[in-house]
Every structure is written in structure tokens, then in C-alpha cells.
Design a protein around this motif. Structure first.
Motif, PDB file in Angstrom:
ATOM      1  N   CYS A   8      94.736   3.995  23.230  1.00 22.43           N
ATOM      2  CA  CYS A   8      93.558   3.936  24.033  1.00 22.43           C
ATOM      3  C   CYS A   8      93.235   2.753  24.245  1.00 22.43           C
ATOM      4  O   CYS A   8      91.503   3.008  24.217  1.00 22.43           O
ATOM      5  CB  CYS A   8      93.566   5.096  24.572  1.00 22.43           C
ATOM      6  N   GLU A   9      92.326   2.815  22.285  1.00 20.24           N
ATOM      7  CA  GLU A   9      91.624   2.223  21.830  1.00 20.24           C
ATOM      8  C   GLU A   9      91.431   0.533  22.040  1.00 20.24           C
ATOM      9  O   GLU A   9      92.565  -0.121  22.189  1.00 20.24           O
ATOM     10  CB  GLU A   9      91.417   1.682  20.726  1.00 20.24           C
ATOM     11  N   ASP A  10      90.344  -0.111  22.180  1.00 21.14           N
ATOM     12  CA  ASP A  10      90.371  -1.782  23.409  1.00 21.14           C
ATOM     13  C   ASP A  10      90.000  -2.558  21.657  1.00 21.14           C
ATOM     14  O   ASP A  10      89.826  -2.019  20.738  1.00 21.14           O
ATOM     15  CB  ASP A  10      89.514  -1.707  23.560  1.00 21.14           C
ATOM     16  N   ASN A  11      90.516  -3.644  22.462  1.00 23.03           N
ATOM     17  CA  ASN A  11      91.192  -4.485  21.531  1.00 23.03           C
ATOM     18  C   ASN A  11      89.543  -5.118  20.657  1.00 23.03           C
ATOM     19  O   ASN A  11      89.455  -5.269  19.155  1.00 23.03           O
ATOM     20  CB  ASN A  11      91.350  -5.956  21.959  1.00 23.03           C
ATOM     21  N   ASP A  12      88.486  -4.815  21.444  1.00 26.84           N
ATOM     22  CA  ASP A  12      87.099  -5.063  20.614  1.00 26.84           C
ATOM     23  C   ASP A  12      86.980  -4.424  19.233  1.00 26.84           C
ATOM     24  O   ASP A  12      86.172  -4.647  18.272  1.00 26.84           O
ATOM     25  CB  ASP A  12      85.888  -5.189  21.952  1.00 26.84           C
ATOM     26  N   SER A  13      87.506  -3.166  19.865  1.00 24.10           N
ATOM     27  CA  SER A  13      87.523  -1.377  18.662  1.00 24.10           C
ATOM     28  C   SER A  13      87.991  -1.929  17.817  1.00 24.10           C
ATOM     29  O   SER A  13      87.683  -1.763  16.471  1.00 24.10           O
ATOM     30  CB  SER A  13      87.388  -0.496  19.160  1.00 24.10           C
ATOM     31  N   VAL A  14      89.338  -2.444  17.773  1.00 20.87           N
ATOM     32  CA  VAL A  14      90.424  -2.278  16.736  1.00 20.87           C
ATOM     33  C   VAL A  14      89.551  -3.757  16.038  1.00 20.87           C
ATOM     34  O   VAL A  14      89.683  -3.465  14.544  1.00 20.87           O
ATOM     35  CB  VAL A  14      91.342  -3.169  17.599  1.00 20.87           C
ATOM     36  N   VAL A  15      89.156  -4.782  16.144  1.00 19.94           N
ATOM     37  CA  VAL A  15      88.668  -6.043  15.572  1.00 19.94           C
ATOM     38  C   VAL A  15      87.759  -5.104  14.448  1.00 19.94           C
ATOM     39  O   VAL A  15      87.228  -5.980  13.151  1.00 19.94           O
ATOM     40  CB  VAL A  15      88.727  -7.107  17.221  1.00 19.94           C
ATOM     41  N   ALA A  16      86.320  -4.791  15.551  1.00 21.20           N
ATOM     42  CA  ALA A  16      85.077  -4.738  14.997  1.00 21.20           C
ATOM     43  C   ALA A  16      86.200  -3.364  13.644  1.00 21.20           C
ATOM     44  O   ALA A  16      85.296  -3.686  12.519  1.00 21.20           O
ATOM     45  CB  ALA A  16      84.195  -3.467  15.735  1.00 21.20           C
ATOM     46  N   SER A  17      86.880  -2.381  13.438  1.00 22.24           N
ATOM     47  CA  SER A  17      87.020  -2.144  12.812  1.00 22.24           C
ATOM     48  C   SER A  17      87.728  -3.074  11.399  1.00 22.24           C
ATOM     49  O   SER A  17      87.684  -2.499  10.014  1.00 22.24           O
ATOM     50  CB  SER A  17      88.449  -0.702  13.521  1.00 22.24           C
ATOM     51  N   ALA A  18      88.613  -3.482  11.661  1.00 22.69           N
ATOM     52  CA  ALA A  18      89.274  -4.463  10.973  1.00 22.69           C
ATOM     53  C   ALA A  18      88.222  -4.987   9.696  1.00 22.69           C
ATOM     54  O   ALA A  18      88.545  -5.167   8.349  1.00 22.69           O
ATOM     55  CB  ALA A  18      90.385  -5.388  11.763  1.00 22.69           C
ATOM     56  N   ARG A  19      87.705  -6.022  10.648  1.00 26.31           N
ATOM     57  CA  ARG A  19      86.267  -6.816   9.835  1.00 26.31           C
ATOM     58  C   ARG A  19      85.685  -6.289   8.874  1.00 26.31           C
ATOM     59  O   ARG A  19      85.170  -6.006   7.568  1.00 26.31           O
ATOM     60  CB  ARG A  19      85.576  -7.251  11.388  1.00 26.31           C
ATOM     61  N   GLU A  20      85.618  -4.828   9.822  1.00 25.53           N
ATOM     62  CA  GLU A  20      84.734  -3.982   8.757  1.00 25.53           C
ATOM     63  C   GLU A  20      85.450  -3.028   7.215  1.00 25.53           C
ATOM     64  O   GLU A  20      84.913  -3.171   6.383  1.00 25.53           O
ATOM     65  CB  GLU A  20      84.530  -2.516   9.361  1.00 25.53           C
ATOM     66  N   CYS A  21      86.550  -2.978   7.440  1.00 24.93           N
ATOM     67  CA  CYS A  21      86.862  -3.041   6.245  1.00 24.93           C
ATOM     68  C   CYS A  21      87.378  -4.129   4.966  1.00 24.93           C
ATOM     69  O   CYS A  21      86.826  -3.580   3.779  1.00 24.93           O
ATOM     70  CB  CYS A  21      88.591  -3.166   6.590  1.00 24.93           C
ATOM     71  N   TYR A  78      94.680 -12.947  14.342  1.00 25.92           N
ATOM     72  CA  TYR A  78      94.661 -13.885  13.804  1.00 25.92           C
ATOM     73  C   TYR A  78      93.389 -15.072  14.700  1.00 25.92           C
ATOM     74  O   TYR A  78      91.840 -15.047  13.923  1.00 25.92           O
ATOM     75  CB  TYR A  78      95.119 -15.435  13.368  1.00 25.92           C
ATOM     76  N   GLN A  79      92.927 -14.650  15.739  1.00 29.38           N
ATOM     77  CA  GLN A  79      91.895 -15.216  16.265  1.00 29.38           C
ATOM     78  C   GLN A  79      90.544 -14.544  16.234  1.00 29.38           C
ATOM     79  O   GLN A  79      89.323 -15.500  16.474  1.00 29.38           O
ATOM     80  CB  GLN A  79      92.378 -15.896  18.162  1.00 29.38           C
ATOM     81  N   ALA A  80      90.710 -13.046  16.272  1.00 28.01           N
ATOM     82  CA  ALA A  80      89.819 -12.489  16.222  1.00 28.01           C
ATOM     83  C   ALA A  80      89.582 -12.086  14.708  1.00 28.01           C
ATOM     84  O   ALA A  80      87.987 -11.987  14.563  1.00 28.01           O
ATOM     85  CB  ALA A  80      90.022 -11.639  17.045  1.00 28.01           C
ATOM     86  N   LEU A  81      90.744 -11.743  13.985  1.00 24.44           N
ATOM     87  CA  LEU A  81      90.069 -11.604  12.177  1.00 24.44           C
ATOM     88  C   LEU A  81      89.706 -12.523  12.154  1.00 24.44           C
ATOM     89  O   LEU A  81      88.466 -12.410  10.855  1.00 24.44           O
ATOM     90  CB  LEU A  81      90.719 -11.239  12.606  1.00 24.44           C
ATOM     91  N   GLY A  82      89.988 -13.646  12.177  1.00 25.67           N
ATOM     92  CA  GLY A  82      90.194 -15.092  11.163  1.00 25.67           C
ATOM     93  C   GLY A  82      90.358 -14.473   9.687  1.00 25.67           C
ATOM     94  O   GLY A  82      89.802 -15.609   8.091  1.00 25.67           O
ATOM     95  N   SER A  83      91.338 -13.976   9.316  1.00 26.39           N
ATOM     96  CA  SER A  83      91.899 -13.651   7.797  1.00 26.39           C
ATOM     97  C   SER A  83      92.972 -13.220   8.240  1.00 26.39           C
ATOM     98  O   SER A  83      93.535 -13.027   9.005  1.00 26.39           O
ATOM     99  CB  SER A  83      90.573 -12.561   7.529  1.00 26.39           C
ATOM    100  N   THR A  84      93.775 -13.902   7.155  1.00 26.02           N
ATOM    101  CA  THR A  84      95.744 -12.779   6.662  1.00 26.02           C
ATOM    102  C   THR A  84      95.275 -12.286   6.000  1.00 26.02           C
ATOM    103  O   THR A  84      96.959 -11.803   5.114  1.00 26.02           O
ATOM    104  CB  THR A  84      96.038 -14.478   6.459  1.00 26.02           C
ATOM    105  N   HIS A 105      94.571   1.892   8.409  1.00 22.90           N
ATOM    106  CA  HIS A 105      94.722   1.792   9.735  1.00 22.90           C
ATOM    107  C   HIS A 105      93.948   0.956  10.419  1.00 22.90           C
ATOM    108  O   HIS A 105      93.269   1.627  10.662  1.00 22.90           O
ATOM    109  CB  HIS A 105      96.124   2.990  10.452  1.00 22.90           C
ATOM    110  N   VAL A 106      94.158   0.268  11.302  1.00 21.15           N
ATOM    111  CA  VAL A 106      92.673   0.111  12.603  1.00 21.15           C
ATOM    112  C   VAL A 106      93.425   0.703  13.742  1.00 21.15           C
ATOM    113  O   VAL A 106      92.825  -0.659  14.545  1.00 21.15           O
ATOM    114  CB  VAL A 106      92.695  -1.294  12.030  1.00 21.15           C
ATOM    115  N   ASN A 107      94.550   0.537  13.733  1.00 24.45           N
ATOM    116  CA  ASN A 107      95.372   0.105  15.803  1.00 24.45           C
ATOM    117  C   ASN A 107      95.679  -1.353  15.628  1.00 24.45           C
ATOM    118  O   ASN A 107      95.787  -1.706  14.371  1.00 24.45           O
ATOM    119  CB  ASN A 107      94.777   0.864  16.644  1.00 24.45           C
ATOM    120  N   GLY A 108      96.143  -2.043  16.395  1.00 29.72           N
ATOM    121  CA  GLY A 108      96.304  -2.748  16.871  1.00 29.72           C
ATOM    122  C   GLY A 108      95.988  -3.528  18.227  1.00 29.72           C
ATOM    123  O   GLY A 108      95.778  -3.423  19.383  1.00 29.72           O
TER     124      GLY A 108
END
Length: 421
Positions: free
Chosen positions: A315-328, A359-365, A306-309
């Protein structure tokens, strides 16, 4: 092994001279203590001492972030900095528990620091000699679920606890008819007397098999097997015997060695749930970032986490969520070594409203998009909820504004009307 080094990056806060503070970190976690001791030769320090690889001053800090920090004699200006230390792997071997003791051991207790957080780790591929990493990852998960070229749409069994195995199976049967791809136990549902694990899994898998026989689609069900090692292995076998295609484990509850033991025996994707993560990650001055954290668990063998959403309920901000998903989805090692990529799971208050931004932030499905209320609370029912999410994702990939797509898709229009967030 002796020429391979682990690198750890921290954000620190201290009133001591930054170079001195960084040197004290290196000494504390390798050959040094607060005084030079007998036997601590120059040769030993050269071979085994941690090194300060880089140090960047981030400016003054108005007040200490954590209590109990000290001041140098005569006082000093409290400043923040980013520091990278490195250690030879030969100090501790390719061992995740001992790596953790080195990079995140006593450091947080040192009086010189009013803030100290691990923000990244770089590990040499020698760790792959002991750890298997993910067995299925993105491609294997998609293959088992039969879902390609779009996100997997998932949901969670709710209420979290209180239902019997039979009632749980009835709920799952309704969810199956919605067209969902992935269903998971809540992390609070394990093996209580009101809903024993074996009975629950057998009941749920019966309706999943029946649905697959009718439709050709076998929905992935992540059964929560969290427990002692022997319990987890037995529960894994029961899921396997019932034809299941996924297991779920609460990572912080079982620990890295237990996950390694499970991965060695598992024949199914491991859905790593990060509940309890806030204790490690929420403070900007203490703990560790998810970027560092997830690398440990990827090596130990999880396939999803899980990376949140986006615009989540926590409390997690969107930049942190997206950075976490990209790192996975980013490789941990350079070719030809395995990349150990895993599937990020977006969850927490997700609906059709957040799809375009995700999708705009991650660029992946390559993700699991898990919605509870975003599916079951749809005005048209769960099937319309799943359809609306699929429509939202198709629009996002095709760069069609969601409001425009909603004019052609009543399910999506209803979702946008129901979920204002």
C-alpha cells in the motif's frame, strides 16, 4: 551529556488548543503529570522538562482519525499540526530502548489526541558512545559482493517454506548460474524441522563456494538467523564457518537490544528485514514514519534494510518509498562523526519496468534491487531476467529510454513484454 538534546517531530490531531496539546505532550513524557506534584520544583522542570521547539498549524480536520479522543469543555475545532519536542539526553541516557519509551511511549494513548504519529528523530552523537552503528554499510557490502558502480541485483528463495535443505540448495544453484549478486532467505524461513537452519546453510554455502571456485564471484547469501539472542549468535557463527558473507534478521521480531547484542559480535553484514512494518507505519494518524524508525536500527547496527519499491504490490506510495531510500543513504550525524549510512533494498513486485523511475527518483545506484518474479518468471529464464535488469539499469544511468534500449537488448525487450506493470 546534559547539553545534548533529542528532538522528535510529530503530526498531531486534536480538538484542544494546539499550544495546550503540545504542552501536555511535553509534560506527559518528562517531568509532568496531569497535576503539579510535590518535589516538582522549578529547577527540576528547567533541567529535565521536555520543550516545545516548534508548532505549526496544519488546518482543520473534518473528523477524528482515531476512536476514543476527547473534547475540551464546551467543545472545540479539531485541527492537525506538526510539533517538535526536545528532551535532554540526561533524562534517559544514550539508550535506544529508553529513548523509544520517551518519544513513542504513552503519547499515542492520550485522550486529547485523535491522531499522533512520530515522523522524525534527530539524535545527538553521544549515542555513538554506546551504539556501534553499521559495520559494513554500502561500501563494505559492495566489497564483499564484488559489485561496484551499479546496483546489486538480488532475489529471494521461493517458495518461502516447504523445501528441504537439498532442494533449497538446488534452487540456489540455478539462481547462481543466472549471474545474480544477492540471494536471501524469505523471512518465513528460519529453522523449522523440514528445513533446519544449519543443514540449509551448509547445503547452500556448498554450492555458493563451488560457484565461486569456478567463476571467481562469491554471491552474497543473507541467511535468516532470526531467533533468541543465543540462537542468533550460534547461527551467525555457523554462517561464518561456512564462508557466508551476510546474515538476515527480522528487526521487529528481535527488538533493538537483541540487535545491539548481535552487532557487537557479528563479523558479517546484517540485512535488516522490516516485516511487520505496516503495523507501525501504515496509519497516517498513528505509529511512526520509516524516517524515524530506520534511524533507531541504523544505530543498533544494521547494514541494509528494505524500503519497498516503486509501484509495489503493497500500500505504500512511491514518494514514501523514495524518501525512505534517500534517508538510508543520508548521514545521521555531522562530521567528524560517522554518517551510519546503510544500503536500501528495493523489493516487492520489482521488474525492469520500475528501474528508470527508481533511478530518476533516487539518483543513486547504491542499492540492492531485489526481484523475485522479475527474475525467475522472465520468459528466457532467470539468467535472462538478471541480464534484463542489468540492461535496464545501464540504460537508466545513461539516460536512455528503456524502450529504446530494449531494441538493442532482447532480454530487456522480453522483460518489458512479460511485465506490464
Amino acid at each position: 551529556m546534559t547539553d545534548q538534546r533529542v528532538r522528535a517531530t510529530y503530526r498531531i490531531e486534536t480538538a484542544f488548543a494546539l499550544a495546550d496539546a503540545a504542552a501536555s505532550m511535553a509534560g506527559e513524557q518528562s517531568t509532568g503529570t496531569f497535576v503539579r506534584v510535590p518535589g516538582e520544583t522549578d529547577e527540576m522542570r528547567e533541567a529535565h522538562a521536555a520543550r516545545v521547539e516548534s508548532l505549526t498549524d496544519l488546518g482543520p480536520v473534518e473528523r477524528p482519525s482515531l476512536p476514543g479522543s476527547g473534547l475540551p469543555a464546551g467543545g472545540g475545532e479539531r485541527r492537525a499540526a506538526q510539533v517538535t519536542l526536545s528532551w535532554p539526553v540526561s533524562n534517559f541516557g544514550p539508550s535506544l530502548p529508553n529513548l523509544l519509551a520517551t518519544v513513542a511511549g504513552n503519547l499515542s494513548e492520550l485522550k486529547a489526541f485523535s491522531g499522533l504519529k512520530l515522523v522524525d528523530l534527530q539524535l545527538p552523537p553521544v549515542f555513538l558512545e554506546r551504539y556501534q552503528g553499521p559495520q559494513f554499510g554500502v561500501d563494505g557490502t559492495r566489497r564483499l559482493a564484488g559489485v561496484y558502480d551499479r546496483p546489486m541485483i538480488g532475489t529471494i528463495i521461493k517458495p518461502s517454506v516447504g523445501m528441504s535443505p537439498a532442494v533449497t540448495a538446488e534452487l540456489v544453484e540455478r539462481l547462481l548460474s543466472s549471474g545474480v549478486d544477492f540471494i536471501k532467505d524469505d523471512e518465513l524461513q528460519a529453522d523449522g524441522p523440514h528445513c533446519p537452519f544449519n543443514e540449509r546453510v551448509s547445503a547452500v554455502m556448498r554450492v555458493i563456494r563451488e560457484h565461486a571456485d569456478k567463476t571467481g564471484k562469491k554471491v552474497m547469501y543473507a541467511a535468516n538467523i532470526t531467533g533468541d539472542i543465543d540462537e542468533m549468535l550460534a547461527r551467525h557463527q555457523h554462517v561464518l564457518d561456512e564462508g557466508g558473507t551476510c546474515i538476515m534478521v527480522s528487526m521487529n521480531s528481535v527488538g533493538l537490544p537483541a540487535m545491539k547484542a548481535l552487532r557487537a559480535e557479528s563479523q558479517l553484514p546484517i540485512h535488516g528485514h522490516r516485516n511487520g512494518w505496516g503495523m507501525l507505519g501504515r496509519s497516517p494518524a498513528l505509529g511512526m514514519s520509516f524516517i524515524a524508525y530506520q534511524k533507531l536500527w541504523r544505530l543498533a547496527g544494521i547494514d541494509h534494510t528494505h524500503v519497498n519499491g516503486i509501484d509495489n504490490k503493497f500500500c505504500e506510495d512511491n514518494d514514501s518509498v523514495v524518501a525512505s531510500a534517500r534517508e538510508c543513504l543520508a548521514p545521521m550525524f555531522e562530521p567528524p562523526h560517522p554518517g551510519c549510512e546503510i544500503m536500501p533494498v528495493f523489493s516487492s513486485g520489482q521488474s525492469a519496468r520500475q528501474v528508470a523511475a527508481t533511478y530518476q527518483a533516487l539518483g543513486s545506484t547504491d542499492l540492492i534491487y531485489a526481484a523475485g518474479g522479475g527474475i525467475v518468471a522472465h520468459p528466457g529464464g532467470p539468467a535472462a531476467g538478471v541480464t534484463a535488469l542489468q540492461q535496464a539499469w545501464a540504460a537508466a544511468v545513461d539516460s536512455v529510454p528503456v524502450e529504446e534500449a530494449a531494441r538493442e537488448h532482447p532480454e530487456l525487450a522480453a522483460a518489458l513484454g512479460a511485465f506490464k506493470k
